[in-house]
Motif scaffolding. Sequence first.
Motif, PDB file in Angstrom:
ATOM      1  N   ILE A  72      -3.428  -1.705  -2.884  1.00  0.00           N
ATOM      2  CA  ILE A  72      -4.198  -2.669  -2.085  1.00  0.00           C
ATOM      3  C   ILE A  72      -3.208  -3.653  -1.476  1.00  0.00           C
ATOM      4  N   THR A  73      -3.322  -3.859  -0.177  1.00  0.00           N
ATOM      5  CA  THR A  73      -2.361  -4.777   0.470  1.00  0.00           C
ATOM      6  C   THR A  73      -3.063  -6.073   0.844  1.00  0.00           C
ATOM      7  N   TRP A 130      -9.411   5.760   1.810  1.00  0.00           N
ATOM      8  CA  TRP A 130      -8.588   4.680   2.370  1.00  0.00           C
ATOM      9  C   TRP A 130      -9.511   3.746   3.126  1.00  0.00           C
ATOM     10  N   GLU A 142       2.021  -5.370  -1.760  1.00  0.00           N
ATOM     11  CA  GLU A 142       1.389  -4.075  -2.078  1.00  0.00           C
ATOM     12  C   GLU A 142       1.067  -4.123  -3.573  1.00  0.00           C
ATOM     13  N   GLN A 145      -6.743 -10.799  -6.022  1.00  0.00           N
ATOM     14  CA  GLN A 145      -7.079  -9.433  -5.604  1.00  0.00           C
ATOM     15  C   GLN A 145      -6.947  -8.534  -6.835  1.00  0.00           C
ATOM     16  N   ARG A 168      -4.854   3.000  -6.890  1.00  0.00           N
ATOM     17  CA  ARG A 168      -5.031   2.485  -5.519  1.00  0.00           C
ATOM     18  C   ARG A 168      -3.865   1.559  -5.171  1.00  0.00           C
ATOM     19  N   ASP A 208     -14.076  -2.081  -0.216  1.00  0.00           N
ATOM     20  CA  ASP A 208     -13.573  -2.256   1.151  1.00  0.00           C
ATOM     21  C   ASP A 208     -13.967  -3.668   1.626  1.00  0.00           C
ATOM     22  N   GLY A 229     -11.673  -4.758  -5.160  1.00  0.00           N
ATOM     23  CA  GLY A 229     -11.082  -3.552  -4.603  1.00  0.00           C
ATOM     24  C   GLY A 229     -12.043  -2.734  -3.762  1.00  0.00           C
ATOM     25  N   ASN A 257      -6.897  -2.287   4.479  1.00  0.00           N
ATOM     26  CA  ASN A 257      -5.974  -2.897   3.511  1.00  0.00           C
ATOM     27  C   ASN A 257      -5.938  -2.216   2.164  1.00  0.00           C
ATOM     28  N   TRP A 258      -6.451  -0.969   2.038  1.00  0.00           N
ATOM     29  CA  TRP A 258      -6.289  -0.304   0.733  1.00  0.00           C
ATOM     30  C   TRP A 258      -6.276   1.190   0.930  1.00  0.00           C
ATOM     31  N   ASN A 271      -6.391   4.970  -1.540  1.00  0.00           N
ATOM     32  CA  ASN A 271      -6.546   5.510  -2.887  1.00  0.00           C
ATOM     33  C   ASN A 271      -5.492   6.590  -3.091  1.00  0.00           C
TER      34      ASN A 271
END
Lengths: 229, 568, 190, 169
Positions: free
Chosen positions: A175-176, D110, A148, A167, A173, B325, B323, D113-114, D116
């Motif tokens: 981000i995974t 959202w 994460e 990444q 945010r 999508d 970052g 995999n992410w 906000n």
Amino acid sequence: MLEHYMQQGSSFASQIDGLVWMIFLMTTFWFLLVEGILFWLLWRFRARPGHKAVYLDDHAEHAFEVKWIEIPHRVILLCDVAVIIGAITVWSEVKLSAPAPDEVVRVVAQQWAWTFTHAGRDGKLDTADDIVTIDELHVQVGKTYSYELGAKDVLHSFSIPVFRLKQDAIPGRVITGWFKPTIVGEFDVQCAEICGIGHGIMPARLYVETPEAHAAWIANPTHYLAYKF
Amino acid sequence: MAETHGHEAHGHDAHGHHEEGWFVKYFWSTDHKMIAKQYLLTGMLLGAVGAYFAYVFRMQLAFPNKPVPGYGLVTGADYNALVTNHGAIMIFWVAMPVLIAAFGNFLIPLMVGCDDMVFPRLNRLSYQIFLVSALVLAASFFVQGGAFGGAWTSYPPLSAKAEYSLTDLGPTLWLAAVALEFVAFLLGGINFVTTAMNSRAPGMKAFDIPMAVWMIVIASILFMCSVGPLVAGAVMLMFDQQVGTGFFDPDRGGDPVLWQHLFWFFGHPEVYVVLLPALGFVAEIITTFSRKRLFAYRTVLYTTIGTGVLSFFVWAHHQFIAGIDPRMANVFSVTTVLISIPIAEMTFVYIATLFGGSISFRVPMLWALAFIAEFLMGGVTGIFLGASGADIYFHDTYFVVAHFHYTFFPIAIIGTFAGLTYWFPKMFGRHMNETVNKVHFWITITCFNGIFLPLFVLGAAGDHRRIFDYGNFPELSQPWMQDLRVFATVSLLIMLAVQPLFLANFFYSMFKGRKAEANPWKANTLEWQCPSPPPHGNFSPLPEVYRGPYEYSAEGRADDFWPQNSPT
Amino acid sequence: MVRPIATTRSASGVPTGRLAVWWVLASEIVIFGGLLGSYLLHRLGHPEWATYASHTNTWAGAFNTFVLLTSSLSAVLAHQAAEQGNGKKAANLLLATCGGALIFLIVKSFEWTAEIQHGYTITANGFWSFYYIAAGLHGLHVIAGAIIMLIVAADARKGKDLQRVELIGIYWHFVDLVWIFLFPLLYIAK
Amino acid sequence: MSTPSSHSHEHGHESGGHEAHDGAHHTNYVKIWAMLLVLLGVSLAGPELGIRTVTLLTAFGIAVVKAYMVAKYFMHLNIERRFVVQLLTVCLGLMMLFFLATAPDVMKHWGMNWRNESAKNANIPEATHHAEGGEHAAAGHEVVPAHEAAPAHQAAPAHEAAPAHGAGE
């Protein structure tokens, strides 16, 4: 081609290298072919006394174009389609899929340090036995980790070249992503997005340990300052 | 500049101009040729500044933490500021003014056969705004806290908050300079597009327009249609910096990713904005020096327009791992790889022009061919970065730096030298020394490859950008990598050492060079059908056009060129 | 200043002045498009901004829309008068348009002072930041348009460069168009 | 610049009086102007009704209609050359493209995999320090309950202290 410079440290590293190798083959072929034709033309049609340039009217040009430009153009289209298919499969494998993690690790980037939160003995995050380290990530080889990623202040980028992992971390945010280490050793973690004056001095160390060494480390985590210069 | 500067006899002009004073002629002129020279000299001066920055930070990379001669010790802040402003200066204050404004101003009126730009005073104003933007940028180095160090892309929150960048006034001045530069090129663009669209010589149909004019016009249109969101973004970022609004501040409802989209929506069309003029010059030069018709004029035109349109659909390949999508990355990866098709076709068509020609290797031709050869390398390495899967590894490494220098260097440096050596006789009425230029050519090209080929290898080995001291990273401070960095820096030193040779030749020949006749290269386009250097008002009488610009070696004609304006 | 012959040519069928104004409008569309697009992205992303937007004064916005629409009418009537060669009438109508612009700015200044006194400053939150930036940038364009209009009116009164009345008219209609979209975005979407 | 005394300060009706000598063309503009005002009135009626979706639909629908009318009649785009209209629509199309491609990241909070985080926290209205005091909650950063019981050994590192809790989680 990449493994010559940087070991393949994670499960999807070989796929990324395979894609790079495919693109490398195609681009080198086209590059050498076109440069060769360019230099051959320069030599063949250099200005020589008594040699006059030819005049291709529209019709002659069209014929020449269909024969010599359209065919390579279509082949390039095929190469591009192959590259697109390769890129999307690798991207989906690395970034779009999220296999069930054996363990979760939290990475928080800030101006000029990395904070790693390991799950500790119980394997669960946000429990009392979490191990928080600065600039030092300890993982066990063969285990699937999900990370994460967050940032505190500005943009950073969590990059482990040996894992082919990168990444960006964006403040605000989470981000995974995932990685699965395959080789044991001590590697670099770099910041790949400019984050101010200390961008060049925020390295972190990644320790991929055998299961026994990892368990030993969890038992008594080393003093995380061991590495700091 | 001395009175003998080019304009010997100030011949009677079509407008019966009163005799201009010294100041008005050189600094307050509305003549498109003088404004072109103003842009050219300002661009070259700032190019020297950008090259100096490159010298300083390459020395720091090759010999870390040792005082750099001519600068001193390079700290982290200095390094970031040098890298940021090297990028910004080279793109906004060297490539655009020289390629679009200098050559655009000089060539468009001459090539479409009219006497000046449609709005001469607006033309002068756009140069003055450009000059102010350069001064504001220069001021940003000397303010308290130092110059802006957040990369030429100035991603917030680093560029928005002083406590993060530790430079409080630098970012705002830098942003103001970039915004002023955008205003200057918006005004300039309107002039170029309107002049090219409206004031064409009678008889010049759409496909009789030389490719250089087409390319500069399409470049201006791309710029005007893409810079808008970034102008809005710059206003928002400046308010974030100084007033304290939260447009890009995640804690206050803002979003840093919005700036990335605003920036790169402009960013990618911008690289085509600077590419197209260089492609236009190369088209003019390879046709003139191979005495051959431009192969498939319409294909070149349609692929240029296709590339321009497609360039609006690819911007997020700069943000694959930033970052956004991840599903969007697939869409942009497809469009990015597809944009290689029109560019590949254009390169093939340029190379096909050489087929059946009689190629003479004068200096402009050497530069034009070097452009094609080097730009191929740039284009080919772009596929690695356009493929989203491979970009995971290569993003923000020196592989990217090497890729975009293999596209920007041919555009800004090789394209400029090609244009300069080709149109120098027309601009200044004299010839440059050929042998000096050939020596300069061969050293610059070999050194250019010497700088950036090692960077491809370093990038593949995991070297990340904007890191001023690789000593902290054990994997990156291996001896062979440091040797490559030293090799690249030495190549840069040699290349920089040879540039004064060209500058001396350039300024000496401007006044003392061999006199040039009207059409030294025996070319067809209209600018070669008026005296060199063209008097005020260019043509007397204004030309009529009877054929396309590339009718070389037509059958049944004595000489192998056929000027556009000769009736027979 | 002697105008070059280039200005007189019109190979594209559109007179040079008007062609240039269309290009100005193209770049303006993209600037306001970027700004309003960003605003819309945030509005759709943050439903709570509707509560902040409820503090905007719809009546002031509506009256300003009325004023701008009317000034658009007088601008197009001025263009019509200029086409008939009546410079004096065109100049008067242009001044009426500038009068409309003045009223617009006065109403806006009252509106803003009221809102700022209520504490809705530009740094209050995201909505108000966008509100002041968008309306402010539009206001600057209104001022720029009014200044140019005064210059064109002065020339038109003397019967000089009557085609410029049409050009500034087109720019003015664009400024009105931007407000037509700004009005629902800022005032009605509550 | 001698502006004649008849500089009219009133709006609307004053310019209406100007068209002394009418012609088919004149009423055309004033008629359009009148229609625009009617549309403005309708779009104002929307909020009074109170149904949110109707208000939005009418407001933006009418805005588009008004824009179309101004562009067509006032800017004479109906008699302008084709390429000008195409140019303006291309620019609008580019803005639509920008909006659609940016929406998944900025509009949505959202995705794959992410997510906000800060956008969710930002729902607490900022420090709108004025009459509606009760409504606004704790200003600025709400303190994320850091897992205080961080293991004892986490002593402050030599260089700049990295506090345990991060805005990240």
